[in-house]
Design an enzyme around this catalytic site. Sequence first.
Site, PDB file in Angstrom:
ATOM      1  N   SER A  78     -73.884  61.259  58.041  1.00  0.00           N
ATOM      2  CA  SER A  78     -73.123  60.181  57.417  1.00  0.00           C
ATOM      3  C   SER A  78     -72.013  60.784  56.562  1.00  0.00           C
ATOM      4  CB  SER A  78     -74.047  59.301  56.570  1.00  0.00           C
ATOM      5  OG  SER A  78     -74.843  60.090  55.694  1.00  0.00           O
ATOM      6  N   GLU A 110     -69.154  60.013  53.193  1.00  0.00           N
ATOM      7  CA  GLU A 110     -68.908  59.205  52.004  1.00  0.00           C
ATOM      8  C   GLU A 110     -67.426  59.190  51.662  1.00  0.00           C
ATOM      9  OE1 GLU A 110     -71.759  59.301  48.773  1.00  0.00           O
ATOM     10  OE2 GLU A 110     -70.109  59.732  47.388  1.00  0.00           O
ATOM     11  N   HIS A 163     -75.385  64.363  54.668  1.00  0.00           N
ATOM     12  CA  HIS A 163     -74.459  63.350  54.154  1.00  0.00           C
ATOM     13  C   HIS A 163     -73.272  64.088  53.542  1.00  0.00           C
ATOM     14  CE1 HIS A 163     -73.271  59.467  52.377  1.00  0.00           C
ATOM     15  NE2 HIS A 163     -73.038  60.115  51.248  1.00  0.00           N
ATOM     16  N   PHE A 202     -66.125  68.893  38.897  1.00  0.00           N
ATOM     17  CA  PHE A 202     -67.141  67.969  39.403  1.00  0.00           C
ATOM     18  C   PHE A 202     -68.549  68.461  39.051  1.00  0.00           C
ATOM     19  CE2 PHE A 202     -64.602  66.198  43.295  1.00  0.00           C
ATOM     20  CZ  PHE A 202     -63.818  65.448  42.425  1.00  0.00           C
ATOM     21  N   ASP A 235     -72.616  55.203  35.880  1.00  0.00           N
ATOM     22  CA  ASP A 235     -72.219  55.648  34.547  1.00  0.00           C
ATOM     23  C   ASP A 235     -71.595  54.493  33.783  1.00  0.00           C
ATOM     24  OD1 ASP A 235     -72.913  58.354  35.106  1.00  0.00           O
ATOM     25  OD2 ASP A 235     -71.070  58.511  36.289  1.00  0.00           O
TER      26      ASP A 235
END
Length: 276
Positions: free
Chosen positions: A7, A9, A257, A207, A100
Amino acid sequence: MQDRYFSFEFFPPKTAEGTEKLRNTRAQLAPLKPKYISVTFGAGGTTQQGTLDAVLEIQRDGIEAAPHLSCVGSSRESIRAILQQYRDGGIRHIVALRGDMPSGMGEIGEFRYANELVEFIRAETGDWFNIEVAAYPEYHPQAKSPRHDLDNFVRKVKAGADSAITQYFYNADAYFRFVDDVRALGVEVPIVPGIMPITNYSQLMRFSEMCGAEVPRWVAKRLESFGDDRESIRAFGLDVVTALCERLLAAGVPGLHFYTLNAAGATKAIWQRLKL
């Protein structure tokens, strides 16, 4: 391997140029036949409309779409309305997250944790949605302890999750240990590794600092040594991430993913190297 799936994102674009770029990225990745494409949801639902627009367009193109849904700062009524919009659009897959708190928002809202969101989705919609939750092989940055984090994950699954996607990582042993630990606690759902291609050193470190993902020292040092040589960063990043994926696939993970960051190049290159 049976039932192994892949998959991708995306994040919802905020400009017309971003929308066009995402369409091009999707066109390049669609031939890889992903099981689904997920679309993120900003803090406190700040990208709600963009997420909805993106998933409906993906779904219309014949690919299963899975919107992210975060609950912090949201009311039951607002989540109920979003779920209805997704049902009306034929969406059957949701990634349920705590999310968040957006800066400047003082209220947590009616949901404190992701397990409460999962419970609410199940109570409201029964088995309509396939629900995925997040897993943290290197532990959530706000967890009080490793055991506390494992217990939180178990709670999310017991609330009704079907499967989980992990935060990205570059240390396969952390993933294997996490899976062993939650299996020992009675969790049997598929736990799919999240894969972050490496294309930009400073972005990756930023990140990783935010989300608690560890970049091994030897990887960080090599990337740093390339300076502004983007081609060398990309080539080395492909080697590192491909080797990680090979090890995970050889161990029988349920799938991969890919966090694409709305770009096709690195994900496609890794895919081709893995001969998927």
